[in-house]
Design an enzyme around this catalytic site. Structure first.
Site, short mmCIF file in Angstrom:
data_model
loop_
_atom_site.label_atom_id
_atom_site.label_comp_id
_atom_site.label_asym_id
_atom_site.label_seq_id
_atom_site.Cartn_x
_atom_site.Cartn_y
_atom_site.Cartn_z
N SER A 97 0.69 -1.30 0.10
CA SER A 97 0.53 0.17 0.15
C SER A 97 1.26 1.64 0.01
O SER A 97 0.75 2.73 -1.11
CB SER A 97 -0.32 -0.35 1.64
OG SER A 97 -0.13 0.28 2.12
N TYR A 98 1.95 1.19 0.79
CA TYR A 98 2.84 2.32 1.16
C TYR A 98 3.60 2.38 -0.72
O TYR A 98 3.17 3.78 -1.28
CB TYR A 98 3.75 2.22 1.91
CG TYR A 98 4.98 3.17 1.96
CD1 TYR A 98 4.62 4.10 2.49
CD2 TYR A 98 6.41 2.83 1.61
CE1 TYR A 98 5.51 5.37 3.15
CE2 TYR A 98 7.08 4.15 1.59
CZ TYR A 98 7.13 5.29 2.05
OH TYR A 98 7.51 6.11 2.81
N ALA A 99 3.92 1.74 -1.39
CA ALA A 99 4.63 1.90 -2.66
C ALA A 99 3.36 2.14 -3.62
O ALA A 99 4.10 3.01 -4.12
CB ALA A 99 5.32 0.42 -2.95
#
Length: 256
Positions: free
Chosen positions: A158-160
């Site tokens: 999700s961060y990426a």
């Protein structure tokens, strides 16, 4: 040698102003004479940063508590900050949270939303409402992405996704806003933080292994390494750089 103070009389809005990296970036801009607008969802760290900038640099600082995932709060923060100083020259989107450490299939929609709303949506909202002010000053935007998105680091889906979305958004803005002499760039920092230092003490062998993979052999300093590059990107010296991604990672992820 006389200090250049390249940000004299310029107003900088920095999101996530209470965080470690943002604090270092704020110090770099204050050292160069900038007036600062700090926004954060948590007031405590932001107010500590404000007090520090005022004490160490004599900087005028305006703070505003705002949740970047909420459009109305972002609009209010941008408009209040710009009204306080009468203008806005630089927007820096640093704030981000995520459910790091979970594999892709372990993510819930709520986990995914956390990263997308705090990072991608917040960056979009701040850019949207800062645009009229940046248009007036022929300003600059600096957005924070991450090597986790470039390399596809496990446990960071999700961060990426949020960070790579920010890079795409930034390139579109660079194309659309070039006509107004607004330059938009992205930085990918590799920086020492308090959490990283603590992790290094708890995992010395892995920490050393990670250091060995950095060609310059150290993690970056938030003020001296990351902040100073951001100052350059916001300065007149960098006005012909736009739509680019700058790796501030000591040589990690170098490209041909």
């Amino acid at each position: 040698m006389q200090h250049l103070r390249r940000m004299e009389d310029r107003v900088v809005l920095l999101t996530g102003g209470g965080g470690g990296i943002a604090r270092g970036v704020a110090r770099a801009f204050a050292d160069e004479g900038a007036k600062m607008i700090l926004t954060d969802i948590f007031p405590g760290g932001m107010e500590r940063t404000k007090a520090e900038l005022e004490h160490d640099f004599g900087t005028e600082v305006f703070t505003c508590v705002a949740d970047g995932s909420k459009e109305d709060e972002v609009k209010e923060a941008v408009e209040k900050g710009a009204a306080h100083f009468g203008k806005l020259n630089v927007l820096i989107n640093s704030a981000q949270t995520s459910a790091s450490g979970l594999t892709l299939v372990e993510h819930t929609q709520a986990d995914f939303d956390k990263a997308i709303y705090s990072g991608l949506y917040a960056t979009f909202f701040y850019m949207k409402y800062a645009f009229p002010f940046l248009k007036e000053t022929k300003g600059s935007v600096i957005n924070f992405a991450s090597g986790a998105g470039i390399s596809g680091k496990p446990g960071q889906s999700s961060y990426a996704a949020a960070k790579e979305g920010i890079r795409g958004l930034s390139r579109v803005a660079a194309n659309e806003w070039g006509a107004y002499d607004i330059n938009v760039n992205v930085v990918l920092p590799l920086v020492m933080t308090d959490k990283l230092a603590q992790w290094g003490q708890e995992n010395p062998e892995m920490f050393r292994k990670n250091l060995d993979e950095i060609p310059l052999g150290r993690y970056g300093d938030a003020q001296k390494d990351i902040g100073k590059v951001c100052v350059f990107l916001a300065s007149y010296d960098a006005k012909y750089i736009t739509g680019d991604t700058l790796f501030i990672q000591g040589g990690v992820g170098m490209k041909p």
